[in-house]
Design a protein around this motif. Sequence first.
Motif, PDB file in Angstrom:
ATOM      1  N   PRO A 105       0.802  -1.237   0.000  1.00  0.00           N
ATOM      2  CA  PRO A 105       0.000   0.000   0.000  1.00  0.00           C
ATOM      3  C   PRO A 105       0.826   1.274   0.000  1.00  0.00           C
ATOM      4  CG  PRO A 105      -0.927  -1.586   1.539  1.00  0.00           C
ATOM      5  CD  PRO A 105       0.396  -2.135   1.101  1.00  0.00           C
ATOM      6  N   LEU A 106       2.083   1.191   0.415  1.00  0.00           N
ATOM      7  CA  LEU A 106       2.958   2.373   0.405  1.00  0.00           C
ATOM      8  C   LEU A 106       3.637   2.564  -0.937  1.00  0.00           C
ATOM      9  CD1 LEU A 106       4.688   2.038   3.907  1.00  0.00           C
ATOM     10  CD2 LEU A 106       2.663   3.377   3.293  1.00  0.00           C
ATOM     11  N   GLY A 107       3.335   1.705  -1.904  1.00  0.00           N
ATOM     12  CA  GLY A 107       3.974   1.799  -3.213  1.00  0.00           C
ATOM     13  C   GLY A 107       5.371   1.209  -3.245  1.00  0.00           C
ATOM     14  N   ILE A 108       5.663   0.277  -2.335  1.00  0.00           N
ATOM     15  CA  ILE A 108       6.987  -0.333  -2.248  1.00  0.00           C
ATOM     16  C   ILE A 108       6.862  -1.817  -2.561  1.00  0.00           C
ATOM     17  CG2 ILE A 108       8.989  -0.789  -0.785  1.00  0.00           C
ATOM     18  CD1 ILE A 108       8.189   1.633   0.891  1.00  0.00           C
ATOM     19  N   ASP A 109       7.452  -2.233  -3.660  1.00  0.00           N
ATOM     20  CA  ASP A 109       7.508  -3.651  -3.997  1.00  0.00           C
ATOM     21  C   ASP A 109       8.776  -4.222  -3.377  1.00  0.00           C
ATOM     22  OD1 ASP A 109       7.012  -6.106  -5.042  1.00  0.00           O
ATOM     23  OD2 ASP A 109       7.643  -5.628  -7.081  1.00  0.00           O
ATOM     24  N   SER A 110       8.676  -5.346  -2.720  1.00  0.00           N
ATOM     25  CA  SER A 110       9.813  -5.845  -1.947  1.00  0.00           C
ATOM     26  C   SER A 110       9.926  -7.354  -2.056  1.00  0.00           C
ATOM     27  CB  SER A 110       9.673  -5.449  -0.470  1.00  0.00           C
ATOM     28  OG  SER A 110       8.508  -6.044   0.085  1.00  0.00           O
ATOM     29  N   THR A 111      11.104  -7.827  -1.730  1.00  0.00           N
ATOM     30  CA  THR A 111      11.363  -9.256  -1.552  1.00  0.00           C
ATOM     31  C   THR A 111      11.880  -9.448  -0.135  1.00  0.00           C
ATOM     32  OG1 THR A 111      13.610  -8.991  -2.460  1.00  0.00           O
ATOM     33  CG2 THR A 111      11.867  -9.654  -3.991  1.00  0.00           C
ATOM     34  N   LEU A 127      11.511   1.041  -5.087  1.00  0.00           N
ATOM     35  CA  LEU A 127      10.602   2.153  -5.341  1.00  0.00           C
ATOM     36  C   LEU A 127      10.440   2.336  -6.840  1.00  0.00           C
ATOM     37  CD1 LEU A 127      12.027   4.724  -2.760  1.00  0.00           C
ATOM     38  CD2 LEU A 127      10.054   3.230  -2.463  1.00  0.00           C
ATOM     39  N   SER A 128       9.231   2.700  -7.245  1.00  0.00           N
ATOM     40  CA  SER A 128       8.983   2.954  -8.659  1.00  0.00           C
ATOM     41  C   SER A 128       8.709   4.429  -8.929  1.00  0.00           C
ATOM     42  CB  SER A 128       7.794   2.117  -9.150  1.00  0.00           C
ATOM     43  OG  SER A 128       6.638   2.386  -8.366  1.00  0.00           O
ATOM     44  N   GLU A 129       7.944   5.084  -8.057  1.00  0.00           N
ATOM     45  CA  GLU A 129       7.592   6.485  -8.273  1.00  0.00           C
ATOM     46  C   GLU A 129       8.074   7.395  -7.151  1.00  0.00           C
ATOM     47  OE1 GLU A 129       3.412   6.654  -8.795  1.00  0.00           O
ATOM     48  OE2 GLU A 129       3.404   5.503 -10.670  1.00  0.00           O
ATOM     49  N   LEU A 158      16.929  -0.326   0.483  1.00  0.00           N
ATOM     50  CA  LEU A 158      15.939   0.408  -0.308  1.00  0.00           C
ATOM     51  C   LEU A 158      16.607   0.952  -1.558  1.00  0.00           C
ATOM     52  CD1 LEU A 158      12.978   1.331  -0.295  1.00  0.00           C
ATOM     53  CD2 LEU A 158      13.707   3.416   0.851  1.00  0.00           C
ATOM     54  N   SER A 159      15.980   0.706  -2.701  1.00  0.00           N
ATOM     55  CA  SER A 159      16.534   1.163  -3.977  1.00  0.00           C
ATOM     56  C   SER A 159      15.406   1.690  -4.844  1.00  0.00           C
ATOM     57  CB  SER A 159      17.275   0.029  -4.697  1.00  0.00           C
ATOM     58  OG  SER A 159      16.388  -1.060  -4.948  1.00  0.00           O
ATOM     59  N   ARG A 160      15.783   2.395  -5.884  1.00  0.00           N
ATOM     60  CA  ARG A 160      14.805   2.955  -6.824  1.00  0.00           C
ATOM     61  C   ARG A 160      15.160   2.504  -8.223  1.00  0.00           C
ATOM     62  NH1 ARG A 160      13.023   7.313  -9.925  1.00  0.00           N
ATOM     63  NH2 ARG A 160      10.959   8.106  -9.313  1.00  0.00           N
ATOM     64  N   SER A 161      14.178   1.994  -8.917  1.00  0.00           N
ATOM     65  CA  SER A 161      14.398   1.476 -10.265  1.00  0.00           C
ATOM     66  C   SER A 161      13.878   2.466 -11.292  1.00  0.00           C
ATOM     67  CB  SER A 161      13.684   0.131 -10.447  1.00  0.00           C
ATOM     68  OG  SER A 161      12.297   0.263 -10.252  1.00  0.00           O
ATOM     69  N   ASN A 162      14.594   2.548 -12.408  1.00  0.00           N
ATOM     70  CA  ASN A 162      14.197   3.399 -13.526  1.00  0.00           C
ATOM     71  C   ASN A 162      14.192   2.565 -14.792  1.00  0.00           C
ATOM     72  OD1 ASN A 162      13.940   5.928 -12.195  1.00  0.00           O
ATOM     73  ND2 ASN A 162      16.168   6.089 -12.094  1.00  0.00           N
ATOM     74  N   ASN A 163      13.225   2.810 -15.631  1.00  0.00           N
ATOM     75  CA  ASN A 163      13.135   2.124 -16.911  1.00  0.00           C
ATOM     76  C   ASN A 163      13.751   3.000 -17.989  1.00  0.00           C
ATOM     77  OD1 ASN A 163      11.722  -0.013 -15.729  1.00  0.00           O
ATOM     78  ND2 ASN A 163       9.753   1.028 -16.014  1.00  0.00           N
TER      79      ASN A 163
END
Length: 213
Positions: A105-111, A127-129, A158-163
């Motif tokens: 719900p916080l917008g965090i996809d995790s493993t 993080l995506s956005e 914690l990391s942020r991904s960019n396409n």
Amino acid sequence: MSKLNNRSYIEKPFVSAQPENRTVIEEALEFAWHDMLTKVEQPYPDLKQPLYTPKEFISLLAGERGVLDWQPSDNEQQRRETADQAFDIHRKAGTRYGLRNALLPLGIDSTVNKGELPYSLVVDGKLSEQPLTAETSQRMNARLSSYKSERDSIDLTLSRSNNGAEVKAAIVQTARFIHVFAGVPVPPVSYGSNPRFGFVQSEKVIKIQAAVQ
């Protein structure tokens, strides 16, 4: 069940909530109230739906559902999804599956994986956005601390991904060359009118010719 249930005008079987020693009058009154209430149109059909209820009621639904980690600083969509997923998060709290669902719900996809030490977990959040800031990390840590087992320790990354996409391009350059030819001096064209001294002003003519190559 009394003979009231076998009447032809009853569309669905009616199950009474009263004990077996109820009277026919008691069951008839119960059935009448049930029939009346089921036919009343609900004035607020989405009041109990966190994803659709007015924003003023989101915090009330969160309290009703027992949300442990509730931060007013979260945006509206995050608060709606937290309240909507509250039951599922509570059922799986303390498990790797539950911690992952608590972060969604916080917008965090995790493993979430087991750590090297007993009762340790390694959480890799992506993080995506959202921006990768200290506030985001603290918010993620607060959510995990609320729903993890008390004896567990968590190593958080914690990391942020960019396409991105590979693009090939070609540049075509054109140039224009300017040939400048200097002229020659011409005779004076004006004189000073002051009686004490005189001056001569002469001009040069510059000829500019453009050629494209």
